[in-house]
Scaffold this motif. Structure first.
Motif, PDB file in Angstrom:
ATOM      1  N   LYS A 110     -13.084  10.951  -5.341  1.00  0.00           N
ATOM      2  CA  LYS A 110     -12.999  11.314  -6.762  1.00  0.00           C
ATOM      3  C   LYS A 110     -14.379  11.683  -7.305  1.00  0.00           C
ATOM      4  O   LYS A 110     -14.521  12.646  -8.047  1.00  0.00           O
ATOM      5  CB  LYS A 110     -12.410  10.156  -7.573  1.00  0.00           C
ATOM      6  N   LEU A 111     -15.391  10.897  -6.920  1.00  0.00           N
ATOM      7  CA  LEU A 111     -16.756  11.190  -7.371  1.00  0.00           C
ATOM      8  C   LEU A 111     -17.260  12.509  -6.799  1.00  0.00           C
ATOM      9  O   LEU A 111     -17.970  13.272  -7.486  1.00  0.00           O
ATOM     10  CB  LEU A 111     -17.704  10.048  -6.981  1.00  0.00           C
ATOM     11  N   GLU A 112     -16.890  12.793  -5.550  1.00  0.00           N
ATOM     12  CA  GLU A 112     -17.282  14.076  -4.939  1.00  0.00           C
ATOM     13  C   GLU A 112     -16.649  15.236  -5.697  1.00  0.00           C
ATOM     14  O   GLU A 112     -17.322  16.241  -5.976  1.00  0.00           O
ATOM     15  CB  GLU A 112     -16.819  14.140  -3.481  1.00  0.00           C
ATOM     16  N   VAL A 170     -12.309   2.360  -1.409  1.00  0.00           N
ATOM     17  CA  VAL A 170     -13.667   2.907  -1.562  1.00  0.00           C
ATOM     18  C   VAL A 170     -13.669   4.395  -1.227  1.00  0.00           C
ATOM     19  O   VAL A 170     -14.262   5.206  -1.950  1.00  0.00           O
ATOM     20  CB  VAL A 170     -14.675   2.143  -0.674  1.00  0.00           C
ATOM     21  N   GLU A 171     -12.989   4.771  -0.154  1.00  0.00           N
ATOM     22  CA  GLU A 171     -12.939   6.186   0.228  1.00  0.00           C
ATOM     23  C   GLU A 171     -12.275   7.023  -0.864  1.00  0.00           C
ATOM     24  O   GLU A 171     -12.730   8.121  -1.169  1.00  0.00           O
ATOM     25  CB  GLU A 171     -12.196   6.348   1.557  1.00  0.00           C
ATOM     26  N   GLU A 172     -11.203   6.508  -1.458  1.00  0.00           N
ATOM     27  CA  GLU A 172     -10.529   7.227  -2.544  1.00  0.00           C
ATOM     28  C   GLU A 172     -11.473   7.441  -3.727  1.00  0.00           C
ATOM     29  O   GLU A 172     -11.551   8.538  -4.287  1.00  0.00           O
ATOM     30  CB  GLU A 172      -9.301   6.443  -3.023  1.00  0.00           C
ATOM     31  N   THR A 223     -21.368  15.035  -0.283  1.00  0.00           N
ATOM     32  CA  THR A 223     -20.723  14.617   0.961  1.00  0.00           C
ATOM     33  C   THR A 223     -21.669  13.833   1.854  1.00  0.00           C
ATOM     34  O   THR A 223     -21.282  12.833   2.449  1.00  0.00           O
ATOM     35  CB  THR A 223     -20.202  15.852   1.726  1.00  0.00           C
ATOM     36  N   THR A 224     -22.918  14.242   1.935  1.00  0.00           N
ATOM     37  CA  THR A 224     -23.888  13.547   2.778  1.00  0.00           C
ATOM     38  C   THR A 224     -24.073  12.111   2.308  1.00  0.00           C
ATOM     39  O   THR A 224     -24.104  11.177   3.109  1.00  0.00           O
ATOM     40  CB  THR A 224     -25.247  14.275   2.763  1.00  0.00           C
ATOM     41  N   ASP A 225     -24.200  11.930   0.990  1.00  0.00           N
ATOM     42  CA  ASP A 225     -24.351  10.583   0.435  1.00  0.00           C
ATOM     43  C   ASP A 225     -23.119   9.732   0.741  1.00  0.00           C
ATOM     44  O   ASP A 225     -23.232   8.557   1.073  1.00  0.00           O
ATOM     45  CB  ASP A 225     -24.563  10.632  -1.078  1.00  0.00           C
ATOM     46  N   THR A 226     -21.961  10.335   0.632  1.00  0.00           N
ATOM     47  CA  THR A 226     -20.717   9.617   0.884  1.00  0.00           C
ATOM     48  C   THR A 226     -20.641   9.148   2.326  1.00  0.00           C
ATOM     49  O   THR A 226     -20.350   7.977   2.598  1.00  0.00           O
ATOM     50  CB  THR A 226     -19.496  10.522   0.574  1.00  0.00           C
TER      51      THR A 226
END
Length: 85
Positions: free
Chosen positions: A26-28, A20-22, A35-38
């Motif tokens: 990629k979406l960022e 999920v982090e990867e 970043t805040t949403d992540t």
């Protein structure tokens, strides 16, 4: 057996977290998420995972207690009380 089951579950959860982090990175990078949403999303997943882990532990403990009672197996408390007499 319980420990192996827990380790398997935790291992799977860690692999999922990494994946999920990867994908979020990629979406960022593509500018599709900030970043805040992540960080908020990851924190939410972490909290939900911890809550689910605690719920499963409680359910498993309850099920084990029921089996012990049905089988009439002495618990540590039962043995300690018997030894005091």
């Amino acid at each position: 057996m319980f420990k192996e089951l827990m380790y398997t579950g935790l291992g799977g959860a860690l692999l999922l977290k990494e994946k999920v982090e990867e994908e979020l990175k990629k979406l960022e990078e593509k500018g599709k998420i900030n970043t805040t949403d992540t960080k908020s999303f990851l924190e939410s997943l972490k909290t939900k995972g911890e809550n689910e882990e605690n719920r499963l532990k409680d359910e498993l403990k309850s099920a084990i207690r029921e089996v012990i009672e049905e089988l009439g197996i002495a618990t540590k408390k039962d043995i300690e009380e018997a030894l005091k007499k």
